[in-house]
Design an enzyme around this catalytic site. Sequence first.
Site, PDB file in Angstrom:
ATOM      1  N   ASP A 187       0.822  -1.201   0.000  1.00 25.44           N
ATOM      2  CA  ASP A 187       0.000   0.000   0.000  1.00 25.44           C
ATOM      3  C   ASP A 187       0.861   1.258   0.000  1.00 25.44           C
ATOM      4  O   ASP A 187       0.347   2.371  -0.148  1.00 25.44           O
ATOM      5  CB  ASP A 187      -0.999  -0.006   1.157  1.00 25.44           C
TER       6      ASP A 187
ATOM      7  N   LYS B 298      -0.812  -9.499   3.077  1.00 22.14           N
ATOM      8  CA  LYS B 298      -0.129  -8.991   4.273  1.00 22.14           C
ATOM      9  C   LYS B 298      -1.035  -7.997   4.966  1.00 22.14           C
ATOM     10  O   LYS B 298      -1.695  -7.191   4.319  1.00 22.14           O
ATOM     11  CB  LYS B 298       1.189  -8.309   3.925  1.00 22.14           C
TER      12      LYS B 298
ATOM     13  N   GLU C  62       9.191  -3.714  10.970  1.00 21.54           N
ATOM     14  CA  GLU C  62       9.556  -2.422  10.392  1.00 21.54           C
ATOM     15  C   GLU C  62       9.968  -1.421  11.465  1.00 21.54           C
ATOM     16  O   GLU C  62       9.233  -1.184  12.436  1.00 21.54           O
ATOM     17  CB  GLU C  62       8.389  -1.851   9.574  1.00 21.54           C
TER      18      GLU C  62
END
Length: 262
Positions: A42, A110, A179
Site C-alpha cells: 500500500d 499482508k 519495520e
Amino acid sequence: MSATDFLHAKAEGRKLSMVTCYDYTFARLLSGTAIDGILVGDSAGMVMHGHPSTVSVSLDLIRLHTEAVVRGIAGKFVVADMPFLSFRKGVAAALDAASVLMSAGAHAVKLEGVRGHEDAIQRMVESGIPVMGHLGLQPQSVNAYGGFRVQGRTPDAAREMVRESMLLQELGVFAVVLECIPAELACEITGALHIPTIGIGAGAGCDGQILVLQDLLGMNADFHARFARPFLDGARSVRDAIASFDDAVKTGAFPALEESYR
C-alpha cells in the site's frame, strides 16, 4: 517460491530478499532476478500516487496494482497488502477483501498488527489464504503514532511486540515483517519464532530484508531514510537520460536516419 518455501528458508538458514513492485514494467524486470518475493504494498499510495501516507489507499487500488504486477512477474511469489481498515470490519469483510486480492493473482496477503483482528487472521489461514504479518512501525497507524517513528524502544513496548509476534505465529501466519524497530529487538523476535522475519529498518538479524524498489534504485532524491540504502543513483540516471534526449532532439541528432521509416 511459495509460503512453505519461506518456512524452509528459515529452517535452512537461507536469507530471503523481497522488494515492492507496483507496475507491469518493473515486474517484467524483476521476473528475471533472484529476488524471492514481491510485495504489492500500500506504499503505492505514497510512491506512485503522491499521498502523504498509506491511509487513503483503497482495496480497488491495490487490486489494480496487483493485477498489473502479476501480468509481468512470471514465477515470483506475490504478496498483496490489505489496505487500511479492510481487515477491521469483521471476518466476512476481511475474507471478501482477501478474496479480491487473491483473485487478482496474489499468492498471499499482508496485514498490519494483530490485536483486534485475530479472528480474521485465523479464518483467512483456515480458508487457505497465506497471511504475512507486520509489526513495529505500521504505516496505516501513522496518525495514531503522530508520525513515522521507530517502535519498540521501551521495555514494555518491546515485550508487547514479542508477545504479538508469538500470537501471529500461533494464528498461522507464514512470515512477519518487522519495520523500524531496534536491531536487538528484531534479533530477539527472530530467534523466538520458527517463521521467518523480514526486516525493513530492523537490522541485519532478521531472516530476510525488504525495500521499496524505488528507494533501492535511488529514484527519490528527496527521501533519505536511514535504512533505505540506494543501490543505484536512479534519479541522476533518469535525469541524465532525459537531458540527453532533450539535447538530441534540439540539435537534430534524434531521430537518426536508421530510426526513421522509409
